[in-house]
Motif scaffolding. Structure first.
Motif, PDB file in Angstrom:
ATOM      1  N   ASN A  17      -2.689  -5.952  17.248  1.00  0.00           N
ATOM      2  CA  ASN A  17      -3.309  -6.271  16.087  1.00  0.00           C
ATOM      3  C   ASN A  17      -4.701  -5.743  16.136  1.00  0.00           C
ATOM      4  N   ALA A  18      -5.417  -5.801  17.207  1.00  0.00           N
ATOM      5  CA  ALA A  18      -6.637  -5.136  17.239  1.00  0.00           C
ATOM      6  C   ALA A  18      -6.755  -3.695  17.256  1.00  0.00           C
ATOM      7  N   THR A  19      -5.713  -2.970  17.326  1.00  0.00           N
ATOM      8  CA  THR A  19      -5.600  -1.443  16.719  1.00  0.00           C
ATOM      9  C   THR A  19      -5.467  -1.243  15.409  1.00  0.00           C
ATOM     10  N   THR A  20      -5.288  -2.166  14.624  1.00  0.00           N
ATOM     11  CA  THR A  20      -4.757  -1.818  13.270  1.00  0.00           C
ATOM     12  C   THR A  20      -5.764  -1.032  12.498  1.00  0.00           C
ATOM     13  N   GLU A  45      -7.568   3.659   9.513  1.00  0.00           N
ATOM     14  CA  GLU A  45      -8.469   4.715   9.133  1.00  0.00           C
ATOM     15  C   GLU A  45      -7.959   5.977   9.466  1.00  0.00           C
ATOM     16  N   SER A  46      -7.117   6.088  10.216  1.00  0.00           N
ATOM     17  CA  SER A  46      -6.501   7.420  10.644  1.00  0.00           C
ATOM     18  C   SER A  46      -5.306   7.887   9.924  1.00  0.00           C
ATOM     19  N   LEU A  47      -4.408   6.692   9.665  1.00  0.00           N
ATOM     20  CA  LEU A  47      -3.253   7.236   8.676  1.00  0.00           C
ATOM     21  C   LEU A  47      -3.208   6.958   7.220  1.00  0.00           C
ATOM     22  N   GLY A  48      -4.370   5.941   6.831  1.00  0.00           N
ATOM     23  CA  GLY A  48      -4.279   5.498   5.529  1.00  0.00           C
ATOM     24  C   GLY A  48      -3.390   4.255   5.267  1.00  0.00           C
ATOM     25  N   TRP A  49      -3.475   3.413   4.355  1.00  0.00           N
ATOM     26  CA  TRP A  49      -2.667   2.166   4.101  1.00  0.00           C
ATOM     27  C   TRP A  49      -1.180   2.386   4.013  1.00  0.00           C
ATOM     28  N   GLU A  50      -0.771   3.572   3.020  1.00  0.00           N
ATOM     29  CA  GLU A  50       0.506   3.591   2.949  1.00  0.00           C
ATOM     30  C   GLU A  50       1.251   3.879   4.219  1.00  0.00           C
ATOM     31  N   ASN A  51       1.020   5.059   4.960  1.00  0.00           N
ATOM     32  CA  ASN A  51       1.461   5.417   6.250  1.00  0.00           C
ATOM     33  C   ASN A  51       1.377   4.344   7.231  1.00  0.00           C
ATOM     34  N   PHE A  52       0.474   3.362   7.152  1.00  0.00           N
ATOM     35  CA  PHE A  52       0.246   2.241   8.270  1.00  0.00           C
ATOM     36  C   PHE A  52       1.388   1.354   7.952  1.00  0.00           C
ATOM     37  N   PHE A  53       1.473   1.029   6.601  1.00  0.00           N
ATOM     38  CA  PHE A  53       2.727   0.114   6.556  1.00  0.00           C
ATOM     39  C   PHE A  53       4.075   0.833   6.963  1.00  0.00           C
ATOM     40  N   TYR A  54       4.340   2.079   6.880  1.00  0.00           N
ATOM     41  CA  TYR A  54       5.515   2.770   7.259  1.00  0.00           C
ATOM     42  C   TYR A  54       5.668   2.492   8.585  1.00  0.00           C
ATOM     43  N   LEU A  55       4.457   2.651   9.413  1.00  0.00           N
ATOM     44  CA  LEU A  55       4.578   2.755  10.775  1.00  0.00           C
ATOM     45  C   LEU A  55       4.895   1.130  11.186  1.00  0.00           C
ATOM     46  N   CYS A  56       4.488   0.221  10.666  1.00  0.00           N
ATOM     47  CA  CYS A  56       4.518  -1.135  10.956  1.00  0.00           C
ATOM     48  C   CYS A  56       6.102  -1.504  10.588  1.00  0.00           C
ATOM     49  N   THR A  57       6.778  -0.810   9.599  1.00  0.00           N
ATOM     50  CA  THR A  57       8.258  -1.043   9.554  1.00  0.00           C
ATOM     51  C   THR A  57       9.119  -0.288  10.485  1.00  0.00           C
ATOM     52  N   VAL A  58       8.611   0.664  11.135  1.00  0.00           N
ATOM     53  CA  VAL A  58       9.174   1.555  12.270  1.00  0.00           C
ATOM     54  C   VAL A  58       9.210   0.660  13.468  1.00  0.00           C
TER      55      VAL A  58
END
Length: 423
Positions: A381-384, A389-402
């Motif tokens: 969670n400390a890296t979120t 900042e790197s991926l954007g919110w939408e891609n971040f949530f795709y990563l969380c799903t993976v």
């Protein structure tokens, strides 16, 4: 027809049993002091003009919740007051919890901040100790088929308890002195403390004969019972099962702000939808687990927990890059789905941990597994912030799903769908 009627009566007896009532009461006692530490004390300090940097350091006072497995063997080994290991430790820890909350308001926040910090640390330590023994007590009084419902009710009551320190107490602080606020907040622990004097000690299980046995035997017992490979798989599963969901909600409030929702909307819609959905999800999950068992629940609820993360991705897809916030109804729907899924998943997850512990060493084994489950989430969670900042919110949530997928795949090993129990 008579068979179905008898099954329904059995189900109702389980739901409304004394043991389930105890799970509700103990869940409230467990959750309330945690939210005093996380919410009420910080609000008190800030309102009294304490510097934000000093308030930030108070987060260190919550470390006992992560490291409680270190002294859990003492809870398994010793019998305070000679009235039973579980009952004695519950009473002792609750006395310290009540006293700590009661006296915080006696000290000046601006000039006696260090004293309040010490009291907060004592409160956290006492609260974490209470969690250790209550988790063990719950494991010992519930039959294996009752773990799902009992755990769900416990979690629901724990979350509902936040309405006192994070709700009622903050409202009262607008009208009365902080000293009286802390008196009133502490008073909510009194019914739990009185109840604890009347608790029936679980059926006698041989306590460790010495401290060395209390430290070593819980690990040896698990390895002997299930094997080293099984232990490692369980630990890996504990790391992974809630990881994607936890990361997805780690920056929830900043996400809502970036989607251009105002603070009033966030407070009324996001927070209320979130907490009540988790409570309802936990209770529903417990009833379902009575019917389908923990293993199937881990699969079904875990899949729901994974899919609902995509709701955040949808919200980000609509709102990211736009100057207008998405529909409030869409926000409410996404939050209800996500937190309902999280409530269901958490209920099954904690029930799984309970089922994996031995009643003889429940305090140590349960404290170890729950502490381990917090470690990867804390670091990941400390890296979120960096990931967003790197991926954007939408891609971040795709990563969380993976990231939620490995925990689901481990279910093939730790909790096969068609197996009746997690053993």
């Amino acid at each position: 027809m008579s068979i179905l009627s008898e099954e329904r009566k059995t189900l109702l007896r389980q739901i409304f049993s004394i043991k389930m009532g105890l799970c509700l009461c103990l869940g409230f006692a467990s959750g309330m002091p945690l939210f005093v530490v996380l919410t009420l004390i910080g609000a008190y300090l800030r309102k009294e003009g304490v510097d934000l940097k000093e308030i930030g350091l108070f987060s260190l006072a919550s470390f006992p919740y992560t490291w409680k497995f270190v002294w859990a063997p003492l809870v398994d080994r010793y019998n305070p007051f000679g009235i039973g290991r579980r009952r004695g430790w519950i009473i002792l820890s609750q006395i310290f919890v009540f006293a700590s909350i009661f006296i915080i308001g006696l000290f000046d926040a601006k000039n006696q901040t260090m004293v309040i910090a010490v009291i907060t640390l004592i409160l956290s330590f006492s609260s974490a100790t209470q969690d250790i023994v209550i988790d063990a007590y719950r494991r010992e009084i519930l039959a294996d088929n009752e773990l799902g419902l009992g755990t769900s009710l416990f979690i629901a009551a724990s979350r509902a308890s936040s309405l006192i320190p994070a709700g009622l107490s903050l409202i009262l602080a607008e009208f009365i002195s902080w000293k009286i606020v802390f008196y009133i907040t502490a008073s909510f622990m009194l019914p739990c403390l009185v109840l604890s004097f009347f608790l029936k000690e679980p059926l006698s299980i041989n306590a460790p004969r010495n401290l060395r046995e209390a430290v070593v035997e819980p690990f040896r017992e698990f390895v002997t019972r299930k094997g080293l490979k099984s232990l490692l798989l369980v630990i890996l599963f504990v790391f992974c099962y809630k990881l994607g969901d936890s990361m997805a909600t780690a920056l929830a409030t900043p996400f809502y702000i970036d989607m251009h929702y105002d603070l009033l909307t966030i407070g009324l819609v996001a927070k209320n939808c979130g907490i009540w959905s988790m409570i309802i999800g936990g209770i529903i999950g417990g009833v379902i687990m009575l019917k389908i068992g923990i293993n199937k629940a881990l699969w079904v609820f875990g899949f729901g927990q994974l899919i609902t993360i995509l709701g955040y991705a949808l919200l980000a897809h609509v709102g990211e890059g736009s100057d207008v916030s998405p529909s409030i109804w869409l926000l409410a729907a996404v939050i209800i789905a996500e937190y309902l899924g999280a409530g269901l998943g958490t209920a099954a997850f904690v029930a799984f941990i309970s089922a994996k512990t031995s009643k003889a060493y429940a305090a140590t084994q349960f404290a170890l597994l729950t502490s381990l489950s917090a470690v990867p989430r804390t670091f990941c969670n400390a890296t979120t912030g960096y990931l967003v900042e790197s991926l954007g919110w939408e891609n971040f949530f795709y990563l969380c799903t993976v990231l939620a997928v490995p925990g689901m795949l481990l279910l093939f090993k730790v909790a096969p769908f068609n197996s009746e129990t997690t053993d």
